[in-house]
Design an enzyme around this catalytic site. Structure first.
Site, PDB file in Angstrom:
ATOM      1  CB  CYS A 129      -0.939  -0.004   1.197  1.00 51.33           C
ATOM      2  SG  CYS A 129      -0.170  -0.522   2.753  1.00 51.33           S
ATOM      3  NE  ARG A 133      -2.964  -0.565   8.461  1.00 51.08           N
ATOM      4  CZ  ARG A 133      -1.943  -1.377   8.188  1.00 51.08           C
ATOM      5  NH1 ARG A 133      -0.764  -1.203   8.759  1.00 51.08           N
ATOM      6  NH2 ARG A 133      -2.083  -2.364   7.332  1.00 51.08           N
ATOM      7  CG  HIS A 148      -0.339   4.004   5.427  1.00 57.21           C
ATOM      8  ND1 HIS A 148      -0.170   3.299   6.578  1.00 57.21           N
ATOM      9  CD2 HIS A 148      -0.506   3.062   4.458  1.00 57.21           C
ATOM     10  CE1 HIS A 148      -0.234   1.999   6.337  1.00 57.21           C
ATOM     11  NE2 HIS A 148      -0.443   1.826   5.055  1.00 57.21           N
ATOM     12  CD  GLN A 160      -5.159   1.122   6.370  1.00 56.90           C
ATOM     13  OE1 GLN A 160      -5.110   2.315   6.135  1.00 56.90           O
ATOM     14  NE2 GLN A 160      -5.964   0.609   7.286  1.00 56.90           N
TER      15      GLN A 160
HETATM   16  P1  NAD Z   1      -5.456 -10.645   6.259  1.00 59.83           P
HETATM   17  O1  NAD Z   1      -4.817 -11.273   7.423  1.00 59.83           O
HETATM   18  O2  NAD Z   1      -6.537  -9.629   6.480  1.00 59.83           O
HETATM   19  O3  NAD Z   1      -6.044 -11.763   5.293  1.00 59.83           O
HETATM   20  C1  NAD Z   1      -5.340 -12.920   4.943  1.00 59.83           C
HETATM   21  C2  NAD Z   1      -6.333 -14.034   4.802  1.00 59.83           C
HETATM   22  O4  NAD Z   1      -5.653 -15.192   4.321  1.00 59.83           O
HETATM   23  C3  NAD Z   1      -7.000 -14.418   6.125  1.00 59.83           C
HETATM   24  O5  NAD Z   1      -8.398 -14.423   5.945  1.00 59.83           O
HETATM   25  C4  NAD Z   1      -6.448 -15.833   6.405  1.00 59.83           C
HETATM   26  O6  NAD Z   1      -7.384 -16.657   7.052  1.00 59.83           O
HETATM   27  C5  NAD Z   1      -6.180 -16.338   4.996  1.00 59.83           C
HETATM   28  N1  NAD Z   1      -5.243 -17.470   4.936  1.00 59.83           N
HETATM   29  C6  NAD Z   1      -4.721 -18.186   5.968  1.00 59.83           C
HETATM   30  N2  NAD Z   1      -3.941 -19.182   5.485  1.00 59.83           N
HETATM   31  C7  NAD Z   1      -3.972 -19.097   4.137  1.00 59.83           C
HETATM   32  C8  NAD Z   1      -3.379 -19.855   3.095  1.00 59.83           C
HETATM   33  N3  NAD Z   1      -2.584 -20.879   3.345  1.00 59.83           N
HETATM   34  N4  NAD Z   1      -3.612 -19.478   1.823  1.00 59.83           N
HETATM   35  C9  NAD Z   1      -4.406 -18.438   1.537  1.00 59.83           C
HETATM   36  N5  NAD Z   1      -5.001 -17.680   2.505  1.00 59.83           N
HETATM   37  C10 NAD Z   1      -4.786 -18.015   3.784  1.00 59.83           C
HETATM   38  O7  NAD Z   1      -4.270 -10.026   5.408  1.00 59.83           O
HETATM   39  P2  NAD Z   1      -4.369  -8.811   4.380  1.00 59.83           P
HETATM   40  O8  NAD Z   1      -4.217  -7.551   5.132  1.00 59.83           O
HETATM   41  O9  NAD Z   1      -5.541  -9.003   3.486  1.00 59.83           O
HETATM   42  O10 NAD Z   1      -3.001  -9.013   3.578  1.00 59.83           O
HETATM   43  C11 NAD Z   1      -2.893  -9.907   2.504  1.00 59.83           C
HETATM   44  C12 NAD Z   1      -1.704  -9.519   1.665  1.00 59.83           C
HETATM   45  O11 NAD Z   1      -1.906  -8.202   1.168  1.00 59.83           O
HETATM   46  C13 NAD Z   1      -0.375  -9.476   2.420  1.00 59.83           C
HETATM   47  O12 NAD Z   1       0.656  -9.821   1.537  1.00 59.83           O
HETATM   48  C14 NAD Z   1      -0.256  -8.014   2.801  1.00 59.83           C
HETATM   49  O13 NAD Z   1       1.065  -7.611   3.038  1.00 59.83           O
HETATM   50  C15 NAD Z   1      -0.837  -7.355   1.575  1.00 59.83           C
HETATM   51  N6  NAD Z   1      -1.377  -5.995   1.765  1.00 59.83           N
HETATM   52  C16 NAD Z   1      -2.105  -5.681   2.872  1.00 59.83           C
HETATM   53  C17 NAD Z   1      -2.579  -4.395   3.024  1.00 59.83           C
HETATM   54  C18 NAD Z   1      -3.356  -3.972   4.246  1.00 59.83           C
HETATM   55  O14 NAD Z   1      -3.349  -2.808   4.578  1.00 59.83           O
HETATM   56  N7  NAD Z   1      -4.035  -4.847   4.921  1.00 59.83           N
HETATM   57  C19 NAD Z   1      -2.344  -3.444   2.041  1.00 59.83           C
HETATM   58  C20 NAD Z   1      -1.635  -3.805   0.896  1.00 59.83           C
HETATM   59  C21 NAD Z   1      -1.142  -5.086   0.769  1.00 59.83           C
END
Ligand code: NAD
Length: 341
Positions: free
Chosen positions: A140, A167, A219, A300
């Site tokens: 993000c 954040r 952020h 984000q």
């Molecule tokens: P999150 O924890 O909200 O969601 C991840 C999901 O994946 C959960 O529901 C979890 O149960 C599930 N999961 C568990 N084991 C798994 C598996 N083996 N295979 C697939 N899914 C599985 O995380 P998020 O915030 O959605 O982040 C996901 C990705 O996006 C990460 O790489 C993160 O760095 C990136 N990201 C997050 C944000 C943010 O602000 N949240 C922003 C940009 C990028």
């Protein structure tokens, strides 16, 4: 025929990708893989989204009243394109299965760059994804910075210094912090964000420092950009135009806190209060000679979602013209419609 899409991981990012796919006529959501039986699964099931689960979790989902459509590997087999939205570091393990199934996949910014053939941000390198199979959408914060740099044109920039005030957690992540302090978010200068920027635009003079603060709402970035040429300033409206609407300009008299911005997103009826655009403050944008200083807010949870959809047009060879992709995807999200000056 719409491209069949699977979303593997249904958290903050996965559920937003799934919602975007549901809106598009070029893609069809075949289902989502859910790993924990929780309120997100229940809501998705009530919305008619097909839920696929690991074999050992079937009973746990049934006890919540959700009848899974099948196992995760069934979903992946059905799909032509997989979005991996698993927790950071899990995507690289999941990739083994995608490779075995010979399916293209889009990974998220929590993965190491080596998970993919290239790291991606639409305004910088759309055309280089055409013909590739594994792409990583940068994080993000990196997406927010790259949208500005690539709208300015990296060839016009000498160097950049960015302060990232990030954040502490997303709204549902109540186990994360800091709760009552400000935390230095790296052990050295630069923070990993500058390394991440370079994964997309190559060797480039950028330093970043990051500080985590007790908030769940967006952020903030302070950027100092030194341009090439002693009189090379741009104005904020030009920058907005060059971003094709991915940058939204707001006066801080209207909204001087991230809380007010989220309130605006609520009031205009944005799904999940999402801002897909960088929010640049017109009165906190100062360009003199070769020096540009600007302040922007980045939502984000939402900022990377348009890029996740853009990239699918390239990876699936549906469109080679980035401007057509931007117009199409902006239309899907209502990007470019809002004026807040
Ligand atoms: P999150 O924890 O909200 O969601 C991840 C999901 O994946 C959960 O529901 C979890 O149960 C599930 N999961 C568990 N084991 C798994 C598996 N083996 N295979 C697939 N899914 C599985 O995380 P998020 O915030 O959605 O982040 C996901 C990705 O996006 C990460 O790489 C993160 O760095 C990136 N990201 C997050 C944000 C943010 O602000 N949240 C922003 C940009 C990028």
């Amino acid at each position: 025929m719409p491209v069949k899409v699977a979303v593997n991981g249904y958290g903050t990012i996965g559920k937003r990708i799934a919602s975007a796919v549901l809106k598009s006529s070029d893609f069809e959501l075949v289902g989502v893989a859910k790993y924990s039986p929780d309120y997100k699964a229940l809501i998705a099931a009530k919305q008619g989204i097909r839920i696929f689960v690991p074999r050992e979790k079937v009973e746990a989902f049934r006890s919540l009243g959700i009848e899974p459509e099948g196992y995760v590997d069934y979903l992946l087999e059905e799909a032509e394109l997989i979005y991996d939205a698993s927790p950071g570091g899990q995507g690289v393990k999941n990739k083994e299965l995608y490779v075995k199934l010979r399916k293209p996949a889009v990974f998220q910014g929590g993965e190491e760059p080596t998970v993919a053939e290239i790291s991606y941000s639409t305004l910088c390198n759309y055309t280089s994804v055409i013909g590739k199979k594994y792409i990583r959408i940068v994080s993000c914060n990196t997406t927010g910075i790259l949208r500005v740099l690539c709208s300015l044109g990296v060839q016009n920039i000498k160097r950049v210094f960015a302060t990232i005030i990030r954040r502490a957690s997303d709204p549902g992540e109540d186990a994360r912090g800091p709760v009552n302090s400000m935390k230095i978010d790296s052990t050295e200068i630069p923070s990993h964000h500058s390394v991440d920027v370079r994964t997309v635009i190559g060797n480039f003079d950028i330093e970043t420092v990051a500080i985590a603060v007790p908030s769940t709402l967006m952020h903030m970035h302070v950027l100092e950009v030194i341009l090439k040429g002693s009189d090379s300033c741009v104005d904020v409206e030009k920058l907005r135009e060059q971003s094709r609407g991915r940058i939204l300009v707001v006066h801080s008299h209207l909204a001087d806190t991230t809380g007010k911005l989220i309130e605006i997103a609520r009031d205009i009826g944005r799904p999940r209060n999402d801002f897909y655009e960088n929010i640049l403050f017109s009165n906190m944008f100062k360009c003199q000679g070769d020096r540009l200083i600007l302040l922007q807010a980045i939502h984000q949870e939402a900022i990377v979602i348009p890029e996740n959809i853009d990239v699918a047009y390239g990876i699936m060879n549906l469109e080679t013209d980035v401007y057509r992709v931007l117009d199409k995807v902006n239309g899907l999200f209502g990007i470019g419609e809002l004026r807040l000056l």
